[in-house]
Design an enzyme around this catalytic site. Structure first.
Site, PDB file in Angstrom:
ATOM      1  CG  ASP A   6      -2.193   1.456   1.848  1.00  0.00           C
ATOM      2  OD1 ASP A   6      -2.348   2.247   0.787  1.00  0.00           O
ATOM      3  OD2 ASP A   6      -2.520   1.471   2.489  1.00  0.00           O
ATOM      4  CG  ASN A   9       0.256  11.137  -0.570  1.00  0.00           C
ATOM      5  OD1 ASN A   9       0.631  11.234  -1.998  1.00  0.00           O
ATOM      6  ND2 ASN A   9      -1.126  11.103  -0.074  1.00  0.00           N
ATOM      7  NE  ARG A  11       2.641   4.795   8.435  1.00  0.00           N
ATOM      8  CZ  ARG A  11       2.474   4.144   9.511  1.00  0.00           C
ATOM      9  NH1 ARG A  11       3.360   3.547   9.956  1.00  0.00           N
ATOM     10  NH2 ARG A  11       0.921   3.393   9.394  1.00  0.00           N
ATOM     11  CG  ASP A 102      -6.141   5.994  -1.362  1.00  0.00           C
ATOM     12  OD1 ASP A 102      -6.990   5.962  -1.925  1.00  0.00           O
ATOM     13  OD2 ASP A 102      -5.590   6.430  -0.497  1.00  0.00           O
TER      14      ASP A 102
END
Length: 248
Positions: A6, A9, A11, A102
């Site tokens: 995943d 921005n 992590r 996401d």
């Protein structure tokens, strides 16, 4: 085994699983290198056969991940994209691909896990809220700056607002210092966003039963104000299976 990413921005969350069993999980800072994973993945040898990715970070980092994966794992990553329909959910955007992947994967996973109407609030770099009805229809949502963005913008764009950086105080009562007043306002805006979303859901579908679901890195900070909310921590990663393994 499947290595899931995943790419956000701030992590890059990752998870390694064998069927439904999670073998390992963790995260990289967005400024880091994918090669940092090699010492962790070494014990799994060539068991990793697929690499699944949800990314909102753009081509440069996606290409960097692809190069690393092909070089180190000999696996070409598969990137999920937002679609019109997936996992029983109908995308509510006029142009489905414009919905952040996401958000899309989180919506799909949440619907599969709840099988009812829900309001999904995700607290990350941005705060997003999405509304889904019991038939899987996504009716749209809201996007706002996250906690850090709101606080940073106040300090960067004003001359005399200096916050106590050690404060984590979220309260709805009026503040009696600049730091308290700022945090109270941020909390009130956050609360107003969620309350408006609830109100809109009830206007669209009066008397419907629905869940309130929180996700994202800052979700724990908002939970005290919504004790009825369910916390789901890995919806984006959970959603990858519906998009890439069972896409319809």
């Amino acid at each position: 085994m499947i290595l899931e990413f995943d790419l956000g921005n701030t992590r890059f969350k990752w998870r390694l699983r064998r069927e439904r069993e999670i073998a390992s999980r963790g995260f990289l800072h967005a400024s880091g290198s994918f090669s940092e994973l090699e010492s962790i993945l070494e014990i799994y040898g060539r068991q990793i056969k697929r690499v699944w990715v949800a990314s909102v970070v753009g081509n440069t980092i996606e290409q960097s991940l692809s190069s690393w994966s092909e070089s180190y794992l000999s696996v070409t990553p598969e990137f999920a994209r937002s679609e019109s329909i997936c996992g029983g959910v109908t995308n509510g955007y006029d142009e489905p691909r414009q919905l952040g992947v996401d958000r899309w994967l989180s919506i799909v996973a949440c619907y599969q896990q709840t099988k009812k109407a829900f309001l999904l609030a995700t607290f990350g770099t941005a705060i997003t809220v999405d509304i889904v009805l019991e038939n899987g229809k996504h009716v749209g949502g809201f996007i706002a700056p996250g906690f850090s963005l709101m606080l940073d913008s106040l300090q960067q764009k004003t001359r005399q607002i200096i916050l106590d950086q050690h404060s984590e105080l979220l309260e709805l009562r009026p503040g009696t210092s600049t730091t308290e007043a700022v945090y109270a306002a941020v909390t009130a805006m956050l609360s107003g966003l969620v309350e408006n979303s609830v109100r809109q859901l009830q206007i669209i579908a009066p008397s419907i039963e629905f869940d309130v679901v929180f996700a994202g890195g800052d979700a724990q900070r908002a939970l005290p104000f919504y004790p009825q909310a369910q916390l789901k921590s890995e919806l984006v990663l959970d959603g990858l299976a519906y998009a890439l393994e069972n896409p319809k």
